[in-house]
Scaffold this motif. Structure first.
Motif, PDB file in Angstrom:
ATOM      1  N   THR A  12       0.826  -1.207   0.000  1.00  0.00           N
ATOM      2  CA  THR A  12       0.000   0.000   0.000  1.00  0.00           C
ATOM      3  C   THR A  12       0.860   1.257   0.000  1.00  0.00           C
ATOM      4  OG1 THR A  12      -1.362  -1.309   1.486  1.00  0.00           O
ATOM      5  CG2 THR A  12      -2.065   0.943   1.086  1.00  0.00           C
ATOM      6  N   GLY A 195       0.011  -6.417   6.518  1.00  0.00           N
ATOM      7  CA  GLY A 195       0.016  -5.149   5.782  1.00  0.00           C
ATOM      8  C   GLY A 195      -1.182  -5.049   4.861  1.00  0.00           C
ATOM      9  N   GLY A 224      -4.711  -6.462   4.127  1.00  0.00           N
ATOM     10  CA  GLY A 224      -5.829  -5.540   4.298  1.00  0.00           C
ATOM     11  C   GLY A 224      -6.760  -5.514   3.090  1.00  0.00           C
ATOM     12  N   GLU A 262     -12.362   0.603   2.047  1.00  0.00           N
ATOM     13  CA  GLU A 262     -11.151   0.748   2.859  1.00  0.00           C
ATOM     14  C   GLU A 262     -11.367   1.803   3.949  1.00  0.00           C
ATOM     15  OE1 GLU A 262      -7.530   2.083   1.004  1.00  0.00           O
ATOM     16  OE2 GLU A 262      -6.360   1.515   2.778  1.00  0.00           O
ATOM     17  N   CYS A 266     -11.209   1.198   8.001  1.00  0.00           N
ATOM     18  CA  CYS A 266     -10.334   1.951   8.916  1.00  0.00           C
ATOM     19  C   CYS A 266     -11.171   2.625  10.004  1.00  0.00           C
ATOM     20  CB  CYS A 266      -9.513   2.982   8.156  1.00  0.00           C
ATOM     21  SG  CYS A 266      -8.303   2.244   7.053  1.00  0.00           S
ATOM     22  N   SER A 269     -12.132   0.572  12.940  1.00  0.00           N
ATOM     23  CA  SER A 269     -11.093   0.281  13.940  1.00  0.00           C
ATOM     24  C   SER A 269     -11.265   1.173  15.156  1.00  0.00           C
ATOM     25  CB  SER A 269      -9.693   0.494  13.350  1.00  0.00           C
ATOM     26  OG  SER A 269      -9.465  -0.427  12.328  1.00  0.00           O
ATOM     27  N   GLY A 337      -0.395  -1.810   8.768  1.00  0.00           N
ATOM     28  CA  GLY A 337      -1.608  -1.050   9.056  1.00  0.00           C
ATOM     29  C   GLY A 337      -2.790  -1.915   9.470  1.00  0.00           C
TER      30      GLY A 337
HETATM   31  P1  AMP Z   1       0.837  -1.240   5.277  1.00  0.00           P
HETATM   32  O1  AMP Z   1       1.098  -2.173   4.119  1.00  0.00           O
HETATM   33  O2  AMP Z   1       1.509  -1.597   6.510  1.00  0.00           O
HETATM   34  O3  AMP Z   1       1.005   0.208   4.906  1.00  0.00           O
HETATM   35  O4  AMP Z   1      -0.727  -1.409   5.618  1.00  0.00           O
HETATM   36  C1  AMP Z   1      -1.692  -0.927   4.769  1.00  0.00           C
HETATM   37  C2  AMP Z   1      -2.994  -1.578   5.110  1.00  0.00           C
HETATM   38  O5  AMP Z   1      -3.368  -1.202   6.419  1.00  0.00           O
HETATM   39  C3  AMP Z   1      -4.104  -1.146   4.176  1.00  0.00           C
HETATM   40  O6  AMP Z   1      -4.867  -2.274   3.814  1.00  0.00           O
HETATM   41  C4  AMP Z   1      -4.906  -0.208   5.048  1.00  0.00           C
HETATM   42  O7  AMP Z   1      -6.279  -0.189   4.677  1.00  0.00           O
HETATM   43  C5  AMP Z   1      -4.732  -0.829   6.408  1.00  0.00           C
HETATM   44  N1  AMP Z   1      -5.002   0.112   7.499  1.00  0.00           N
HETATM   45  C6  AMP Z   1      -4.385   1.287   7.726  1.00  0.00           C
HETATM   46  N2  AMP Z   1      -4.928   1.899   8.804  1.00  0.00           N
HETATM   47  C7  AMP Z   1      -5.915   1.084   9.264  1.00  0.00           C
HETATM   48  C8  AMP Z   1      -6.858   1.160  10.339  1.00  0.00           C
HETATM   49  N3  AMP Z   1      -6.912   2.201  11.164  1.00  0.00           N
HETATM   50  N4  AMP Z   1      -7.703   0.124  10.498  1.00  0.00           N
HETATM   51  C9  AMP Z   1      -7.674  -0.925   9.662  1.00  0.00           C
HETATM   52  N5  AMP Z   1      -6.825  -1.060   8.632  1.00  0.00           N
HETATM   53  C10 AMP Z   1      -5.945  -0.061   8.429  1.00  0.00           C
END
Ligand code: AMP
Length: 664
Positions: A12, A195, A224, A262, A266, A269, A337
C-alpha cells in the motif's frame, strides 16, 4: 561513494529511511509525506505519475492507475488468487504465464517489476534531494514468506531503477531490528505483520544486539485488501439484489466501492459503526442510483471470519517450527496497518496473552529496520548481528515427480547443503535438475525456480553414476545450485533467477528504454526550459520598453526600441514549434536588449535626457512615477524594476542581472 538507504516496499505504502548521526530516520518525500503510496499511473499525455499524484487519479483514471503491484511481483498468473486480480485495471498473463499490466494510455504492457522500479526511483530521487548526496545502493525489505522468484523480481525492480541491492531483508526481521535496536534485554519476540497485501509471522530471539530468527511463516496473498474486498462484495451484493446491477463490472464504480470500503474498514477500527455513502454510483433507466448503507463492526467481523482463520495457521506453524510454545513469547510486535483492526488484535491476544508492544510505529517500523541494516552494512552501526532463516523448503524434483528437500524451511542462512543423486535408466548421459520451492510432497505442486541439464555422464548401469547436487543460499536468501558428475568432475552451476517475471534480455531492454526515456525526458524538459526562459526574456524586454518610453519618451530611443519590438515578435513566432529558430531569435532579442540597455547607460552618463534631468532636479517625482502601487501589481515587475530603480537612484547595481551582464 554514495549513500546506502533502507526501503520498505509496501503493498500500500512505501517508506525510505537512512542512518543519520548514528540513528535511523525516515525521509519525507517531495510532497512532504513520510509514506509514499505504492501507486504508479499514466496520464492522458502518457506522463508517468507516482505516489500521491497517482493516487489522485485512481477514480477518474482507473484503467491507467496501478496499485497492489507487490502481489503480482515475481508471481505467475496461475499463482494469483481472485482478490489479487480483481482490480479496476487490466492484468493478463503473457506467453510465459507471467503477469503483465496493461495501460491503454501508453498502449503498452508492463511487467510489475518495471512499474515498481519507477516507484523505487521516486523514493531514491526524493531521498537524494534530502541528503544532498547520491544513493548507490539499498537494503530492500520483502515479506518473509516471499519465495525466490518474488525476491529476485524485487531485486530486478531495484536494478531497473539503477540501484544496487545490498541486502534483501525480511520485513518482520526488519521490524524486530527496529524493535530491538538499543535494547539490552534478552527477549523472545513474535512479530505479527499484516500489511495491505501480505501476511508474515516471525519468531526471533533478541539478545544484546544479536537477532536470531527462529522461524517464519506467512501468506503472500493475504492482507488488508482482502478485508476491503469483503466489504466491496457486501455492498455490491446488496446493490445487485436491489437493482439487478453488478457494480463490480464497472471499473469506476468498483474503484469507488474499493476506496469507500477501505475507509469504512479503517473507521471501524475506532468506531462501532460507520456510514457508507456513494451518491451517483451508477445510472439506470429510472435515473441515477446511490449507495447509502450502515456497516457495523459485527457485520464486518462476520464477513471476515475466513480471513481470521487464515491468519491462525501460519502462527501455529511458526511456533511448531521454532519449538517454542506461546508461553515462551515475551513480547508481541504488531506491524502493518491492518494490525489496527480490533478483531486482528483480539486474535493475536488469544494466541499470545501478552499485551502487544506499542512502542513502534507500525507504518514506519520496517523502513527503520531496513535503515538499521543499511547502517550495519556501511559500518555506521556496530555490535549488531542478524541471523535470518530461509522461509520455504528448497529441493529438487526426483523421478516419479517427488520433491526431495535439500534445505528445509526455517534453516538459518547463509547455508550450503548437498546430496548425491544417480541416473534412473541404464546409459543415461544426462540428468535434469529441476529446482523447486515449497512444502508439498509432489514436486509439481511446488514453485518451479528453474531447471538445468548436466550432460556428458559416461555410460553406466542405472544407479551407478554419482551426481552431487549442492544448494547455496546467501545472506539475501538468494540461491545458487550446482550439479557435479563425480566421475568426470563436470560441473554445471546456475544462480536461480528464472523465476522472475523478466529474463535478462527483457531487463536489459527495459534499462535501455529507461535510458532513452530519460533522454527523451531531458530533451522535453530542455524544450520547456527554453520556452520558459524565452517567455521570461519577452516579459523583461516588454518592461524595458515600458521603462524606455518613460525614460526617453516615445521617440528618444526609437531605433533601439523598434529593434527590441521586432525581436520580440520573432521570438513569439517561433516559441512553440521551432526550437532552432527560437534559439536564434532569443539571441537576437538579447542583442536588441543589449542595444537598448546601452542607450540607458549612455543616457545616464550624459544625463542629457530632459525627463531625466527633471527627475534629478525634482527627486520627489520619482516617487510618483515609480510609486509602489505601480510596481506592486506584478511580482516580476517588482523584482526587475526595483533593481533597475535602485540602479538609477544610487543604490547597488549588483542585484540587477541585466546591469551585471551588460554594463560591467
Ligand atoms: P501497510 O502495508 O503496513 O502500509 O498497511 C496498509 C494496510 O493497512 C491497508 O490495507 C490499510 O487499509 C490498512 N489500514 C491502515 N490503517 C488502518 C486502520 N486504522 N484500520 C484498519 N486497517 C488499516
Amino acid at each position: 561513494m554514495g549513500q546506502i538507504v533502507g526501503i520498505d516496499l509496501g503493498t500500500t505504502n512505501s517508506v525510505i529511511g537512512v542512518i543519520e548521526a548514528g540513528r535511523p530516520i525516515i525521509i519525507a518525500n517531495s510532497e512532504g509525506s513520510r509514506t509514499t503510496p505504492s501507486i504508479v499511473g499514466f496520464t492522458k499525455d502518457k506522463e508517468i505519475v507516482i505516489g500521491d499524484q497517482a493516487r489522485r487519479q485512481l477514480v477518474l483514471n482507473p484503467k491507467n492507475t496501478f496499485y497492489n503491484l507487490k502481489r503480482f511481483i515475481g508471481s505467475d498468473w496461475d499463482e494469483l488468487d481472485d482478490t489479487s486480480i480483481s482490480v479496476p485495471y487490466n492484468v493478463k498473463a503473457n506467453n510465459n504465464g507471467s503477469v503483465r499490466v496493461l495501460s491503454p494510455n501508453t498502449e503498452r504492457e508492463y511487467a510489475p517489476e518495471e512499474l515498481v522500479s519507477s516507484l523505487i526511483r521516486k523514493l531514491i530521487n526524493d531521498a537524494e534531494t534530502y541528503l544532498g548526496d547520491t544513493i548507490d545502493s539499498a537494503v530492500i525489505t520483502v515479506p518473509a514468506y516471499f519465495n525466490e522468484s518474488q525476491r529476485q523480481a524485487t531485486k530486478d525492480s531495484a536494478i531497473l531503477a539503477g540501484i544496487k541491492v545490498d541486502r534483501i531483508l525480511n520485513e518482520p526481521t526488519a521490524a524486530a531490528l527496529a524493535y530491538g535496536f538499543e535494547k539490552s534485554s534478552s527477549n523472545n519476540v513474535l512479530v505479527f505483520d499484516l500489511g495491505g497485501g501480505t501476511f508474515d509471522v516471525s519468531l526471533l530471539k533478541i539478545s544484546n544486539g544479536v537477532f536470531d530468527v527462529k522461524a517464519t511463516c506467512g501468506d503472500t496473498q493475504l492482507g488488508g485488501n482482502n478485508f476491503d474486498s469483503k466489504i466491496v462484495d457486501w455492498l455490491a451484493e446488496k446493490f445487485l439484489a436491489k437493482y439487478d446491477i453488478d457494480l463490480r463490472r464497472d471499473r469506476q464504480a468498483l474503484q469507488r466501492l474499493t476506496e469507500a470500503a477501505e475507509k469504512a474498514k479503517c473507521e471501524l477500527s475506532g468506531l462501532p459503526k460507520t456510514r457508507i455513502s456513494l451518491p451517483f454510483i451508477t445510472t439506470s433507466n429510472d435515473g441515477p442510483l446511490h449507495i447509502e448503507e450502515t456497516l457495523d463492526r459485527n457485520i464486518f467481523e462476520s464477513l471476515s471470519q475466513d480471513l481470521l482463520d487464515r491468519l491462525l495457521e501460519p502462527v501455529q506453524i511458526a511456533l511448531d517450527d521454532s519449538g517454542w510454545n506461546a508461553e515462551d513469547i515475551d513480547e508481541v510486535v504488531l506491524v502493518g496497518g491492518s494490525t489496527r483492526i480490533p478483531m486482528v488484535q483480539q486474535l493475536v491476544k488469544t494466541l499470545v496473552p501478552n499485551e502487544p508492544c506499542q512502542s513502534v510505529n507500525p507504518d514506519e517500523v520496517v523502513a527503520i529496520g531496513a535503515a538499521i541494516q543499511s547502517g550495519i552494512i556501511s559500518g555506521d552501526l556496530q555490535d549488531l548481528l542478524l541471523n535470518d532463516v530461509t522461509p520455504l523448503s528448497l529441493g529438487l524434483e526426483t523421478i516419479g515427480g517427488l520433491m526431495k528437500v535439500l534445505i528445509p524451511r526455517n534453516t538459518p542462512i547463509p547455508v550450503r547443503q548437498s546430496d548425491v543423486f544417480s541416473t534412473s535408466e541404464a546409459n543415461q548421459s544426462s540428468v535434469v535438475v529441476q529446482v523447486r520451492q515449497g512444502e508439498r510432497p509432489l514436486a509439481s505442486e511446488n514453485k518451479s525456480l528453474g531447471k538445468f541439464r548436466l550432460s556428458g555422464i559416461p555410460p553406466a548401469p542405472r544407479g551407478i553414476p554419482q551426481v552431487q547436487v549442492a544448494f547455496d543460499i546467501d545472506a539475501n536468501g538468494l540461491l545458487e545450485v550446482s550439479a557435479t558428475d563425480r566421475t568426470t568432475g563436470r560441473k554445471q552451476t546456475v544462480t536461480i533467477s528464472g523465476g522472475s517475471n523478466l529474463n535478462e534480455q527483457e531487463i536489459n531492454s527495459i534499462i535501455e528504454e529507461a535510458k532513452t526515456k530519460a533522454n527523451e525526458d531531458r530533451i522535453k524538459r530542455s524544450v520547456i526550459d527554453r520556452k520558459n526562459s524565452a517567455l521570461t526574456l519577452i516579459a523583461q524586454a516588454e518592461r524595458r520598453l515600458r521603462d524606455a518610453s518613460l525614460e526617453f519618451g516615445p521617440y528618444g530611443a526609437e531605433r533601439q526600441q523598434r529593434a527590441v519590438e521586432l525581436a520580440i515578435e520573432d521570438v513569439e513566432e517561433y516559441i512553440d514549434d521551432d526550437p532552432q529558430e527560437l534559439e536564434i531569435s532569443v539571441s537576437a532579442l538579447q542583442e536588441a536588449l543589449f542595444g537598448l540597455n546601452r542607450k540607458f547607460a549612455a543616457e545616464k552618463k550624459t544625463d542629457n535626457n530632459p525627463l531625466q534631468s527633471i527627475k534629478n532636479t525634482f527627486g520627489s517625482l520619482k516617487d510618483e512615477l515609480f510609486s509602489d502601487e505601480y510596481w506592486d501589481d506584478d511580482p516580476w515587475d517588482n523584482q526587475i524594476n526595483r533593481n533597475y530603480r535602485n540602479s538609477r537612484y544610487g543604490n547597488s547595481r549588483d542585484d540587477d542581472p541585466w546591469d551585471n551582464d551588460y554594463f560591467l
